[in-house]
Design an enzyme around this catalytic site. Sequence first.
Site, PDB file in Angstrom:
ATOM      1  N   ASN A 113       0.845  -1.190   0.000  1.00 23.77           N
ATOM      2  CA  ASN A 113       0.000   0.000   0.000  1.00 23.77           C
ATOM      3  C   ASN A 113       0.878   1.236   0.000  1.00 23.77           C
ATOM      4  O   ASN A 113       1.679   1.435   0.921  1.00 23.77           O
ATOM      5  CB  ASN A 113      -0.893   0.028   1.249  1.00 23.77           C
ATOM      6  N   GLU A 114       0.743   2.030  -1.055  1.00 20.43           N
ATOM      7  CA  GLU A 114       1.428   3.324  -1.135  1.00 20.43           C
ATOM      8  C   GLU A 114       2.908   3.223  -0.728  1.00 20.43           C
ATOM      9  O   GLU A 114       3.329   3.837   0.268  1.00 20.43           O
ATOM     10  CB  GLU A 114       0.709   4.376  -0.291  1.00 20.43           C
ATOM     11  N   GLU A 143      -7.934   4.831  -4.565  1.00 21.49           N
ATOM     12  CA  GLU A 143      -8.485   5.414  -3.330  1.00 21.49           C
ATOM     13  C   GLU A 143      -8.797   6.881  -3.564  1.00 21.49           C
ATOM     14  O   GLU A 143      -8.034   7.580  -4.245  1.00 21.49           O
ATOM     15  CB  GLU A 143      -7.456   5.391  -2.198  1.00 21.49           C
TER      16      GLU A 143
HETATM   17  C1  GAL Z   1      -4.179   6.566   2.168  1.00 27.16           C
HETATM   18  C2  GAL Z   1      -4.024   5.144   2.659  1.00 27.16           C
HETATM   19  C3  GAL Z   1      -5.329   4.587   3.196  1.00 27.16           C
HETATM   20  C4  GAL Z   1      -5.994   5.565   4.101  1.00 27.16           C
HETATM   21  C5  GAL Z   1      -6.200   6.825   3.325  1.00 27.16           C
HETATM   22  C6  GAL Z   1      -7.035   7.869   3.989  1.00 27.16           C
HETATM   23  O1  GAL Z   1      -2.956   7.223   2.111  1.00 27.16           O
HETATM   24  O2  GAL Z   1      -3.550   4.320   1.644  1.00 27.16           O
HETATM   25  O3  GAL Z   1      -5.078   3.370   3.874  1.00 27.16           O
HETATM   26  O4  GAL Z   1      -5.201   5.763   5.217  1.00 27.16           O
HETATM   27  O5  GAL Z   1      -4.949   7.371   2.993  1.00 27.16           O
HETATM   28  O6  GAL Z   1      -6.410   8.521   5.016  1.00 27.16           O
END
Ligand code: GAL
Length: 697
Positions: free
Chosen positions: A159-160, A317
């Site tokens: 993830n990221e 996302e």
């Molecule tokens: C992203 C992350 C998610 C969630 C989202 C909202 O950076 O991948 O898991 O934390 O931000 O804050």
Amino acid sequence: MAVSPAAYAAPAQIPAGPIHYGADYNPEQWDPAVWREDIDLMRRAGVTMVSIGIWSWARIEPRPGQFDFSRFDEVLGLLNEAGIAVDLATPTAAPPAWFYRQHPEARLIEADGTIRQGGSRGICCPHSPAYAEAAARITEAIAAHVKDHPAIAMWHVHNEYGAPGGDCHCEVSQQAFRAWLRHRYGTLAALNTAWGTDFWGQLYGSWEEIGTPRHSGTALNPLCELDYARFTSDSLLARFTAERDIIRRYDAASPITTNLMATNCPANDYWRWAEQMDVVSTDYYLEAADPDAHIWLAMESDLTRSLAGGKPWVLMEHSVSAVSWQPHNWAKLPGEERRNALAHVARGADAILAFQWRQSRRGAEKFHSAMVPHAGTDTRVFREVCELGAQLQDLAELRDSVVNARVALLWDWNSFWAQDLAWRPSVLMRHRDQLRTVYRWLWERGTVVDLVHPESNLDAYDVVIAPASYLLSEAAGNNLAAFVHRGGRFAALPFFAVVDDDECVHAGGAPGPMREVLGLTVAEIRPVRQGDTVTLTPVQPQAGVVHTAMPTTLGSSRYLTAHTWSEDLRLEGAEAVWTAVDGPTPGPVVTMNRYGKGVAVYVSMLMDRDVLAEILEPLLDPPSDRPEVDGGIPAPKLEAVTRHGANTNFVILINHDDVDHRVDVAGTDLLTRETADSFTVSAGGVRVVRTVRTNGD
Ligand code: GAL
């Protein structure tokens, strides 16, 4: 010279279906009874795909080497029965607590020696053998366990990567850095030359003497810092490809991605990453309080599409309403989420996913919005979530259509990293500001752009602009020269082509390999006193050959102003088109040079968007991609992007204004099924007009 990962042939595409819709789904946080309600609500909302497993490592492998898939299997089964595609994540962004206890040496050490502890999330040291082994073990266990499961449609590795940063300074990382440098430079002599270690007596007599750039007395060796940024990106990329290759052994068909962060990830050179991914996906969160937030959203989308090589991409996302980590978290206004989602679709996204499906009741992100809010389904958020789901289904025929831009902005992480290093002529010269100034001008005039690496093929473009290319390699210079020579129109903003790939100032000064193309040399950089403005006046064009579709001069007003930065230009063939009449550097400020069949413009001062727009406007022929609005009245807040399908075009019209606009485009609005020769796009409204394709469209 870059150390390239092996070439990778992307075998798969975004899973078939409509424009996918969904979210991160974190069932670990909920009782199984809630899962069933989730599935019902997902169907109601039109959800077609969810990402699962992102934070599941500690549940799936509660003790080292012991696996428990019981809850996981149940969730997969429920989603499969409901026909909801699964984008299955590897959970390696959050190692379990037992891992940190067992391997304290794997914790990431920051530049100042701070040890990053567990208790939150994020990768540990990306060079740690223990982490690599544990990540490979959980990835393999999951891939083997779900092999051939019909629900799996896509893989979401980690993830990221790079958030929070992956730049580690532990002893293992020092060794890894040295190995990377040996590969890049071959000999210590080559490294000493490239790094300029004779300056400040930094000469290295053995590889072991070299360290990662940590805190020191004063400014560090800049190429050491730049190489360390490149190394960190490569290290994180190696973690991605390691997991990808394990998955591929068990699943030959499903696409594998990892969620990027478009412009918001300073850690990774995504041009190199995108080459290693089957499908490009990104996360994007609005700068909610900024009235121009929708413009920056568009920039992220354009970059993501460009990383995907023009192919459709996945918005992995975004937030359906407020986030919880900005200082003052604005909830979206009614209709804003629809505009945001469809703006991503307009710029090439074939999947719109959110963080997250159900709003958490516990943990750090309980105030972050979700598709199902704490207050349940009788809420504005859930109603809009369902409406958007239905509308995305109406847009299924947009799948796989593409956006064709004729204007490109140069974008290179190497240049940004280098420009941001210490001890530059001014901290007020910020690459992000320059990009935003140019991007905003083009967005408001309705011009859709691609973002391109300076060494990439530029054949598709009429106009190329370099808003912030401080570092420009010889190869990039040759590429741009060829573009201009064959008839391209090119413009560069200040502090351009100053250094080469080794952060070494081009021999003879800026703009190095572009001196002949721009017809000038920068004799001196002379920042303007903070707060002062400089008056510019146009110069009458000299007689000369005027090529068809080339501007004869730039700009038209009597006086304009510029600020912050100036350069003393020595003209070597270029014509001055605007000069400064006062300030620290009276003389040429904007120049134009004809080169081959094209033209190259240089803007040597910083300017506000309106000024830059006026000066560069004549370069932009053809006009905007926006159809005629309100009989020809400018409508800078009416976003219009065309996606080109096999036999039809789709014109997506998004009205960010608080007044209605009438747009001349004939066809059928897929959202309302109305057919007309022109459409009113209500304030805050959206239209997606399927038009009949004519020759040349
Ligand atoms: C992203 C992350 C998610 C969630 C989202 C909202 O950076 O991948 O898991 O934390 O931000 O804050």
